[in-house]
Design an enzyme around this catalytic site. Sequence first.
Site, PDB file in Angstrom:
ATOM      1  N   SER A 275       0.832  -1.198   0.000  1.00 37.24           N
ATOM      2  CA  SER A 275       0.000   0.000   0.000  1.00 37.24           C
ATOM      3  C   SER A 275       0.865   1.246   0.000  1.00 37.24           C
ATOM      4  CB  SER A 275      -0.912   0.014   1.231  1.00 37.24           C
ATOM      5  OG  SER A 275      -0.173   0.350   2.393  1.00 37.24           O
ATOM      6  N   LYS A 276       0.215   2.382  -0.205  1.00 40.34           N
ATOM      7  CA  LYS A 276       0.944   3.649  -0.210  1.00 40.34           C
ATOM      8  C   LYS A 276       1.581   3.953   1.135  1.00 40.34           C
ATOM      9  CE  LYS A 276      -0.796   6.464  -3.990  1.00 40.34           C
ATOM     10  NZ  LYS A 276      -1.263   7.806  -4.370  1.00 40.34           N
ATOM     11  N   ARG A 277       1.083   3.326   2.178  1.00 35.32           N
ATOM     12  CA  ARG A 277       1.647   3.559   3.512  1.00 35.32           C
ATOM     13  C   ARG A 277       2.955   2.804   3.725  1.00 35.32           C
ATOM     14  NH1 ARG A 277      -3.798   3.127   4.285  1.00 35.32           N
ATOM     15  NH2 ARG A 277      -3.632   0.896   4.756  1.00 35.32           N
TER      16      ARG A 277
END
Length: 507
Positions: A275-277
């Site tokens: 994910s972008k995290r």
Amino acid sequence: MASAPGSPSPKSSAPLGQGVPPRVRFCPSPTGNPHVGLVRTALFNWAFAKHHQGTLVFRIEDTDAARDSEESYEQLLDSLRWLGFDWDEGPEIGGPHAPYRQSQRMDLYADVARRLLEAGHAYHCYCSQEELDTRRDAARAAGRPSGYDGHCRDLTDEQVAQYEAQGRTPIVRFRMPDETITFTDLVRGELTFTPENVPDFGIVRANGAPLYTLVNPVDDALMEITHVLRGEDLLSSTPRQIALYKALIELGVAKGTPAFGHLPYVMGEGNKKLSKRDPESSLNLYRERGFLPEGLLNYLSLLGWSLSADQDIFTMDEMTAAFEIADVNPNPARFDLKKAEAINADHIRLLDVKDFTERCAPWLKAPFAPWAPKDFDEAKWAAIAPHAQTRLKVLSEITDNVDFLFLPEPVSDEASWAKAMKEGSDALLATAREKLESADWTSAESLKEAVLAAGEAHGLKLGKAQAPVRVAVTGRTVGLPLFESLEILGKEKTLARVDAALARLAA
């Protein structure tokens, strides 16, 4: 979603528009840093278009004013340029279907939504979020599908008047046909979706803003996209889009339905989608660390595809010559940073030395370089570069590897010093200095023999004998080939650093 019974049918590329070269698209949203999964999707679309002499359309999906930004848009363009992607239609190039930013196409979406309403393919839905949640909870409790239940599908004029008298502002929902939808995914084979699993869906918000579910297929239709290659996370929306295409064809907006291919997830730690995290998902991270574009793209291409069973290293020309969407593996692909670095290291070694030295340039000056600009020596850099090229995984490592050449004194941390300077290191260094004093400083081999002789005098093999010399001169326990480094640094500076180390040991 329910798959058709039995095994998926064999994968095969759909006809390329009856002999017409394919038109594919890459349509990211300008929100934050580009994600490596996004780059992988762009890469596969780019390679598919190149392989089939087709057209790549680059389109910006910037209808979410709360999340999209001009800064992210410029960063996205810059990243694609750095990667070496080119596109046939889109921002900075234009094309017959301009504009290529959705925020500039709102009138088109409003017109299509109006026509869908007039033709009965869509309807106004007045349900509040609270009402929707209540009915969904009840459906789940009863073991029924929890999607939209069609409450507003066939409202009477009286019911509409009542809702509007309450001040409710409707959204627009697309009316899904009551039929099973089957299509052949270019990656996954034949897939089937039954009506109860694909309820009516919103296409326009209550404030009149069009949703992704409308703008994406409308743009694909108007831009005559023949193949939609996108992430697996969008697979569940495909039957909705196929139904919408049928309506758009009826209205004369679309000429046909594109072929769909859904690319596998890119997985991170713990078998979770990257994910972008996740720090390792950011394209900027790899750019800042000094990955080569060709090295990073080579690795990303292996996340779901391969050139052959025994070849991991290849150029983008080799990839585009071989790429077929039918060869993409539908199973999730795990992102492995160590493998990415290893592949990048291979690409660094494939560069000619001149190209290598030029690509290292950003890391040899502020803000990365710890030395003063006046202390940088081009001749020494040119001499050490071929040795450095064989050792780096990423270009940013060059700074620590060559800093001993340009700093007044080597950088040495206590851990490195303690690791190398064992009992008796002072005597070894003293002998090494004596041997180096009389060595031939035009020959790295002569310097090696000097340290080897010093080691033998103290009962040590070369590996242990050179460790204190390396830390004394370079400050580090590992680095570039030692004796070539000493030759390039020069006799005066090398002996001065050995003297400083002896003084430190004596103290």
